[in-house]
Design an enzyme around this catalytic site. Structure first.
Site, PDB file in Angstrom:
ATOM      1  N   PHE A 155      12.756 122.613  16.577  1.00  0.00           N
ATOM      2  CA  PHE A 155      13.133 121.481  17.620  1.00  0.00           C
ATOM      3  C   PHE A 155      12.903 121.709  19.175  1.00  0.00           C
ATOM      4  CE2 PHE A 155      17.384 121.998  17.303  1.00  0.00           C
ATOM      5  CZ  PHE A 155      17.333 121.258  18.607  1.00  0.00           C
ATOM      6  N   LYS A 179       2.849 124.788  11.636  1.00  0.00           N
ATOM      7  CA  LYS A 179       3.746 124.637  10.689  1.00  0.00           C
ATOM      8  C   LYS A 179       4.725 123.775  12.148  1.00  0.00           C
ATOM      9  CE  LYS A 179       7.828 123.822   9.680  1.00  0.00           C
ATOM     10  NZ  LYS A 179       8.359 123.043   9.786  1.00  0.00           N
ATOM     11  N   GLU A 182       9.636 119.802  12.191  1.00  0.00           N
ATOM     12  CA  GLU A 182       9.907 118.267  11.014  1.00  0.00           C
ATOM     13  C   GLU A 182      10.502 117.262  11.818  1.00  0.00           C
ATOM     14  OE1 GLU A 182      11.296 121.508   9.851  1.00  0.00           O
ATOM     15  OE2 GLU A 182      12.800 121.174   8.334  1.00  0.00           O
ATOM     16  N   SER A 232      16.689 129.101  14.253  1.00  0.00           N
ATOM     17  CA  SER A 232      17.803 129.619  14.195  1.00  0.00           C
ATOM     18  C   SER A 232      17.647 131.699  13.104  1.00  0.00           C
ATOM     19  CB  SER A 232      18.789 129.399  12.827  1.00  0.00           C
ATOM     20  OG  SER A 232      18.405 129.742  11.690  1.00  0.00           O
ATOM     21  N   CYS A 287      17.042 128.054  24.119  1.00  0.00           N
ATOM     22  CA  CYS A 287      17.985 129.318  23.237  1.00  0.00           C
ATOM     23  C   CYS A 287      18.405 130.340  24.838  1.00  0.00           C
ATOM     24  CB  CYS A 287      16.499 130.564  22.852  1.00  0.00           C
ATOM     25  SG  CYS A 287      15.572 130.408  23.525  1.00  0.00           S
ATOM     26  N   GLU A 388      26.755 130.974  17.601  1.00  0.00           N
ATOM     27  CA  GLU A 388      25.346 130.154  17.772  1.00  0.00           C
ATOM     28  C   GLU A 388      26.230 128.850  18.012  1.00  0.00           C
ATOM     29  OE1 GLU A 388      21.483 129.392  16.950  1.00  0.00           O
ATOM     30  OE2 GLU A 388      20.679 129.516  19.332  1.00  0.00           O
TER      31      GLU A 388
HETATM   32  P1  NAD Z   1      15.205 126.247  11.843  1.00  0.00           P
HETATM   33  O1  NAD Z   1      16.026 127.213  11.843  1.00  0.00           O
HETATM   34  O2  NAD Z   1      16.444 124.643  11.653  1.00  0.00           O
HETATM   35  O3  NAD Z   1      14.085 125.720  12.009  1.00  0.00           O
HETATM   36  C1  NAD Z   1      12.658 126.022  12.776  1.00  0.00           C
HETATM   37  C2  NAD Z   1      11.428 126.079  11.823  1.00  0.00           C
HETATM   38  O4  NAD Z   1      11.921 126.999  10.787  1.00  0.00           O
HETATM   39  C3  NAD Z   1      11.192 124.742  11.386  1.00  0.00           C
HETATM   40  O5  NAD Z   1       9.604 124.341  11.303  1.00  0.00           O
HETATM   41  C4  NAD Z   1      11.628 124.609   9.992  1.00  0.00           C
HETATM   42  O6  NAD Z   1      10.574 123.811   9.090  1.00  0.00           O
HETATM   43  C5  NAD Z   1      11.663 125.842   9.384  1.00  0.00           C
HETATM   44  N1  NAD Z   1      12.562 126.553   8.737  1.00  0.00           N
HETATM   45  C6  NAD Z   1      14.195 125.750   8.757  1.00  0.00           C
HETATM   46  N2  NAD Z   1      14.117 126.613   6.967  1.00  0.00           N
HETATM   47  C7  NAD Z   1      13.506 127.141   6.352  1.00  0.00           C
HETATM   48  C8  NAD Z   1      14.154 127.973   5.216  1.00  0.00           C
HETATM   49  N3  NAD Z   1      14.764 128.834   5.106  1.00  0.00           N
HETATM   50  N4  NAD Z   1      12.449 128.783   5.165  1.00  0.00           N
HETATM   51  C9  NAD Z   1      11.906 128.756   6.743  1.00  0.00           C
HETATM   52  N5  NAD Z   1      11.548 127.987   7.320  1.00  0.00           N
HETATM   53  C10 NAD Z   1      12.351 126.755   7.259  1.00  0.00           C
HETATM   54  O7  NAD Z   1      15.963 125.939  13.726  1.00  0.00           O
HETATM   55  P2  NAD Z   1      15.952 124.156  15.349  1.00  0.00           P
HETATM   56  O8  NAD Z   1      17.222 123.719  14.579  1.00  0.00           O
HETATM   57  O9  NAD Z   1      14.855 123.737  15.227  1.00  0.00           O
HETATM   58  O10 NAD Z   1      15.335 125.341  16.087  1.00  0.00           O
HETATM   59  C11 NAD Z   1      16.743 125.990  16.784  1.00  0.00           C
HETATM   60  C12 NAD Z   1      17.212 126.992  16.946  1.00  0.00           C
HETATM   61  O11 NAD Z   1      15.732 127.829  16.857  1.00  0.00           O
HETATM   62  C13 NAD Z   1      18.192 127.897  17.585  1.00  0.00           C
HETATM   63  O12 NAD Z   1      18.512 129.169  16.744  1.00  0.00           O
HETATM   64  C14 NAD Z   1      18.237 128.822  19.354  1.00  0.00           C
HETATM   65  O13 NAD Z   1      18.460 129.336  19.029  1.00  0.00           O
HETATM   66  C15 NAD Z   1      16.451 128.779  18.594  1.00  0.00           C
HETATM   67  N6  NAD Z   1      15.304 129.124  18.934  1.00  0.00           N
HETATM   68  C16 NAD Z   1      15.073 130.757  19.199  1.00  0.00           C
HETATM   69  C17 NAD Z   1      14.187 131.088  20.861  1.00  0.00           C
HETATM   70  C18 NAD Z   1      13.820 132.089  20.988  1.00  0.00           C
HETATM   71  O14 NAD Z   1      12.730 132.875  21.957  1.00  0.00           O
HETATM   72  N7  NAD Z   1      14.096 133.378  20.348  1.00  0.00           N
HETATM   73  C19 NAD Z   1      13.724 129.754  21.528  1.00  0.00           C
HETATM   74  C20 NAD Z   1      13.932 128.362  20.657  1.00  0.00           C
HETATM   75  C21 NAD Z   1      14.436 128.235  19.750  1.00  0.00           C
END
Ligand code: NAD
Length: 488
Positions: A155, A179, A182, A232, A287, A388
């Protein structure tokens, strides 16, 4: 754009906006600054995913054979359309995500840079060794597209992160399925309007909305070849394991716990604004954000005083209000998680020097606002120093020297970013050699690589080999084929 039946978003499959086939109840998309529901996102299921993959599979042979300059001309048109809609897109990002307008504009700038970098595919040209054996034998390398690729994105940068991947995948001759999160599907849906306007052949690029069930259906699909994800670390491991089990190559970026080391030789008035921006920009939801601030030696007291004073000046408010300096966090759930960490820090014995929990923005009582929080007396083994938090909370730690500060950083299970503020070249050199993180900032609060460089986390912040952006992306999205040739 892509709204149907009032306010349910459509998927973009095979060059058309289509209603999701799934009957699952759509999820609300909220404006985190006001609490208003902006739209609903469909929870696409296996049928929707199958349609998208089939469209991408059918489009692949022709797109892969489309001459490179022609493929790039579609991307160049998209880049130009994108550039003409920056203001509108920035507002959409602010509305769905909460970040203040200039932060949304900054995100778009980096996406635009990636759209531009993807037009330079010089890394596609393989090597050639003429006359490498007797008989006038020539050996050379071809880079070929891999097939149908997908991106699963978070997000916090709803437009920039998809641009780390899809323009490169398409330039290399692959077809693509995105994808998006959401929680923030609106600005990227608008980008797909622009993709439609750029007239990409049907099926070359597709958008499927949904939650983890849509991701699972994608990962299980036999035809899919490559998976890029940003999430994450928990989700990263779920996706990487499933992708591996299903025989897909993957590049999965995960979470972070980043430290900023401050040496006693710095001028506080110079470095403090950079530290504040690192920790509180995007309400701490980056991040690369600083989270732990490690004061080395006798600067700890004056640094703490200066940081608290500066953080008190941050004006929290609605992202579209020009006076706001920090917007809300993404959701009520995220706010509860962050408040939970503040309570945990107090219970662990850290000293709450600045408490952002009771922040109110009177015009928007339903927004998910938090003020900046600062903990002093934080020990490295506390949960608030290790996990985090992904919100506007700063932890202040102390180290006797740089060795001790680097050891604290390297204890972390994460390895996304670390920053050092110093006036000493030798301290900078030691930090660069010894710190186990993929992105390092020396007197830089937010070390975000520009597109020619890979975006590279380490340890528990990354699974895979090749990273996003630049030439790494070209390698990830191509297969290498070596031809040894002679003519009788
Ligand atoms: P999230 O893990 O909740 O969701 C990210 C994506 O994964 C979404 O599209 C979601 O629908 C999907 N998803 C969620 N749970 C899933 C599962 N169990 N199985 C398969 N798909 C799943 O993350 P978020 O809250 O949207 O974003 C924040 C996180 O992203 C933070 O931990 C942040 O550090 C990380 N992030 C990392 C970077 C990087 O470059 N390393 C960059 C931006 C954000």
């Amino acid at each position: 754009m892509s709204l149907v039946g009032g306010d349910v978003l459509k998927n973009y499959i095979g060059g058309r906006w289509v209603v999701a086939q799934s009957h699952k109840i759509p999820l609300p998309v909220e404006n985190p600054g006001t609490g208003d529901v902006l739209a609903h996102v469909p929870c696409s299921d296996t049928r929707d995913i199958a349609s998208a993959v089939e469209a991408a599979r059918d489009a692949f042979p022709l797109w892969a054979r489309t001459p490179l300059p022609k493929r790039l001309s579609f991307l160049s048109d998209l880049r130009d359309l994108f550039g003409a809609h920056l203001d509108e897109l920035a507002r959409l990002i602010t509305i769905e995500h909460g970040k203040v307008l200039h932060e949304a504009a900054g995100e778009l700038q980096r996406a635009f840079e990636n759209a531009t970098k993807a037009l330079d595919v010089s890394a596609l040209s393989g090597r050639i060794l003429p006359n490498m054996a007797s008989g006038n034998i020539t050996e050379y390398e071809r880079r070929e597209p891999v097939g149908v690729c997908c991106g699963i994105t978070p997000f916090n940068f709803p437009v920039m992160i998809p641009f780390w991947f899809f323009p490169y995948a398409l330039a290399c001759g692959n077809t693509y399925i995105l994808k998006p999160s959401e929680q923030t599907p609106l600005a990227i849906s608008r980008i797909f309007d622009l993709i439609h306007e750029a007239n990409f052949p049907p099926g070359v690029i597709n958008l499927v909305h949904g939650d983890k069930n849509a991701v699972n259906a994608l990962l299980r699909h036999r035809v899919l070849s490559r998976v890029s994800s940003v999430s994450s670390s928990f989700t990263m491991d779920v996706i990487a394991k499933k992708a591996a089990a299903c025989g897909k190559e993957y590049q999965c970026q995960g979470g972070a716990k980043n430290s900023i080391v401050v040496m006693p030789d710095v001028a506080l008035e110079t470095v403090v604004p950079h530290i504040i921006d690192s920790v509180y920009g995007n309400a701490g939801q980056r991040c690369l954000a600083g989270s732990n601030v490690i004061a080395v030696g006798d600067i700890a007291g004056s640094l703490q005083e200066a940081l608290v004073a500066r953080a008190l000046d941050l004006r929290v408010g609605y992202g579209l209000d020009s006076e706001s300096m920090m917007g809300p966090v993404i959701s009520h759930k995220a706010k509860q998680r962050i408040v939970g960490y503040i309570e945990k820090g107090i219970a662990e014995g850290a000293r709450l020097l600045l408490d952002g929990r009771n922040c109110e923005v009177p015009e928007y009582p339903n927004g998910h606002y938090l003020g900046p929080s600062i903990f002093g007396d934080v020990a490295p083994e506390m949960a608030i120093a290790k996990e985090e938090i992904f919100g506007p909370v700063m932890m202040l730690l102390r180290a006797r020297n740089l060795d001790e500060a680097i050891a604290m950083i390297n204890m972390s299970e994460y390895g996304n970013a670390a920053m050092l503020f110093t006036d000493s070249g030798s301290a900078a050199a030691q930090f660069e050699y010894e710190t186990a993180c993929g992105n390092l900032g020396i007197n830089i609060g937010l070390p975000a690589p520009v597109p020619p460089f890979p975006f590279a986390g380490m340890k528990g912040s990354f699974r895979g080999n090749l990273h996003g952006q630049g030439d790494d992306a070209i390698s990830f999205f191509t297969n290498k084929k070596v031809v040894i040739q002679r003519w009788f």
